[in-house]
Design a protein around this motif. Sequence first.
Motif, PDB file in Angstrom:
ATOM      1  N   VAL A  14       4.064  -0.040  -2.222  1.00 21.67           N
ATOM      2  CA  VAL A  14       4.200  -0.091  -0.733  1.00 21.67           C
ATOM      3  C   VAL A  14       2.829  -0.796  -0.353  1.00 21.67           C
ATOM      4  CG1 VAL A  14       3.314   1.768   1.125  1.00 21.67           C
ATOM      5  CG2 VAL A  14       5.126   2.145  -0.518  1.00 21.67           C
ATOM      6  N   ALA A  15       1.662  -0.538  -1.165  1.00 19.41           N
ATOM      7  CA  ALA A  15       0.426  -1.263  -1.134  1.00 19.41           C
ATOM      8  C   ALA A  15       0.774  -3.030  -1.143  1.00 19.41           C
ATOM      9  CB  ALA A  15      -0.584  -1.214  -1.999  1.00 19.41           C
ATOM     10  N   PHE A  16       1.545  -3.371  -2.026  1.00 16.19           N
ATOM     11  CA  PHE A  16       1.803  -4.842  -1.952  1.00 16.19           C
ATOM     12  C   PHE A  16       2.435  -5.138  -0.748  1.00 16.19           C
ATOM     13  CE2 PHE A  16       4.723  -8.363  -2.743  1.00 16.19           C
ATOM     14  CZ  PHE A  16       3.786  -9.249  -3.096  1.00 16.19           C
ATOM     15  N   ALA A  17       3.566  -4.366  -0.188  1.00 18.16           N
ATOM     16  CA  ALA A  17       4.414  -4.865   0.703  1.00 18.16           C
ATOM     17  C   ALA A  17       3.499  -4.971   2.073  1.00 18.16           C
ATOM     18  CB  ALA A  17       5.488  -3.550   1.233  1.00 18.16           C
ATOM     19  N   ARG A  18       2.500  -3.936   2.488  1.00 18.08           N
ATOM     20  CA  ARG A  18       1.550  -4.024   3.345  1.00 18.08           C
ATOM     21  C   ARG A  18       0.880  -5.199   3.246  1.00 18.08           C
ATOM     22  NH1 ARG A  18      -0.858   0.430   2.360  1.00 18.08           N
ATOM     23  NH2 ARG A  18      -2.694  -0.696   1.459  1.00 18.08           N
ATOM     24  N   GLU A  19       0.168  -5.323   2.119  1.00 16.02           N
ATOM     25  CA  GLU A  19      -0.781  -6.433   2.115  1.00 16.02           C
ATOM     26  C   GLU A  19      -0.151  -7.616   2.372  1.00 16.02           C
ATOM     27  OE1 GLU A  19      -2.559  -5.746  -1.663  1.00 16.02           O
ATOM     28  OE2 GLU A  19      -3.386  -3.771  -1.040  1.00 16.02           O
ATOM     29  N   ALA A  20       1.194  -8.063   1.766  1.00 18.08           N
ATOM     30  CA  ALA A  20       1.669  -9.324   1.783  1.00 18.08           C
ATOM     31  C   ALA A  20       2.877  -9.301   3.232  1.00 18.08           C
ATOM     32  CB  ALA A  20       2.756  -9.385   0.590  1.00 18.08           C
ATOM     33  N   HIS A  21       2.554  -8.430   4.096  1.00 13.93           N
ATOM     34  CA  HIS A  21       3.366  -8.462   5.171  1.00 13.93           C
ATOM     35  C   HIS A  21       4.921  -8.172   5.149  1.00 13.93           C
ATOM     36  CE1 HIS A  21      -0.657  -9.147   7.279  1.00 13.93           C
ATOM     37  NE2 HIS A  21      -0.996 -10.007   6.296  1.00 13.93           N
ATOM     38  N   TYR A  22       5.300  -7.484   4.200  1.00 13.62           N
ATOM     39  CA  TYR A  22       6.759  -7.257   3.968  1.00 13.62           C
ATOM     40  C   TYR A  22       6.856  -6.116   5.214  1.00 13.62           C
ATOM     41  CZ  TYR A  22       7.658 -10.226  -0.103  1.00 13.62           C
ATOM     42  OH  TYR A  22       7.840 -11.139  -0.887  1.00 13.62           O
ATOM     43  N   ASP A  23       8.312  -6.117   5.691  1.00 13.80           N
ATOM     44  CA  ASP A  23       8.363  -5.004   6.555  1.00 13.80           C
ATOM     45  C   ASP A  23       9.027  -3.699   5.839  1.00 13.80           C
ATOM     46  OD1 ASP A  23       8.126  -6.469   9.064  1.00 13.80           O
ATOM     47  OD2 ASP A  23       9.628  -7.466   8.206  1.00 13.80           O
ATOM     48  N   GLY A  24       9.408  -4.075   4.710  1.00 17.97           N
ATOM     49  CA  GLY A  24      10.207  -2.998   3.927  1.00 17.97           C
ATOM     50  C   GLY A  24      10.278  -3.093   2.444  1.00 17.97           C
ATOM     51  N   VAL A  25      10.529  -2.029   1.872  1.00 18.14           N
ATOM     52  CA  VAL A  25      10.666  -1.941   0.199  1.00 18.14           C
ATOM     53  C   VAL A  25      11.978  -1.244   0.049  1.00 18.14           C
ATOM     54  CG1 VAL A  25       9.724  -1.121  -2.007  1.00 18.14           C
ATOM     55  CG2 VAL A  25       8.297  -1.800  -0.216  1.00 18.14           C
ATOM     56  N   GLU A  26      13.020  -1.743  -0.525  1.00 18.55           N
ATOM     57  CA  GLU A  26      14.286  -1.159  -1.106  1.00 18.55           C
ATOM     58  C   GLU A  26      13.986  -0.190  -2.366  1.00 18.55           C
ATOM     59  OE1 GLU A  26      17.638  -3.561  -1.499  1.00 18.55           O
ATOM     60  OE2 GLU A  26      17.594  -4.209   0.591  1.00 18.55           O
ATOM     61  N   ILE A  27      14.168   0.851  -2.166  1.00 24.83           N
ATOM     62  CA  ILE A  27      14.155   1.619  -3.494  1.00 24.83           C
ATOM     63  C   ILE A  27      15.312   1.546  -4.338  1.00 24.83           C
ATOM     64  CG2 ILE A  27      13.351   4.071  -4.493  1.00 24.83           C
ATOM     65  CD1 ILE A  27      12.072   4.441  -1.922  1.00 24.83           C
TER      66      ILE A  27
END
Length: 171
Positions: free
Chosen positions: A19-32
């Motif tokens: 989640v931290a990487f997604a936020r920092e890299a400006h991704y909108d989501g993470v599929e689990i």
Amino acid sequence: MKLSFMTFVCPEWTIEQAVAFAREAHYDGVEIRVDAGHAHGISSESSAEDKRRVKDLFAEANVEIPCVATSVHLACPQPDKHRENLVSAKANLDLAAELGAPVVRMFAGGGIPELIPDAAQQIAEAFDELGDYADGTGTCPMLECGHDIIKGADEAGEVIGRVGAQNFAVL
């Protein structure tokens, strides 16, 4: 358009790291990706407290959970194994609903060499059952195409044309 990645590409990361990487890299989501032994540890067997914590973690980071990706294969010649796959699919639909994920990705068939009419019918009936099961929960079962026994449009059409459930998606 929204940009996401799946935890399958970072199996050693905790959910907090993803989640931290997604936020920092400006991704909108993470599929689990569940059922694969990844370090994030999220599964249909996670405690209610852990599910709430994960949902809150994503919300606080303004990162979505667009999908719960599974290892479920819906065409199976062994009735007990097929029923087990349906139970797992339903548990993961419940997980997705609890996390706010709109879809649960599933495969057509494992352990069978090619799509035959009986397998197409079994898959379609499974998606009818699963679509009805998840109807009204905010999530739906999704058939992943492009590999396994669904390699192209012809095989996909054999299954899709047989599904009657309205709560059904295809990738």
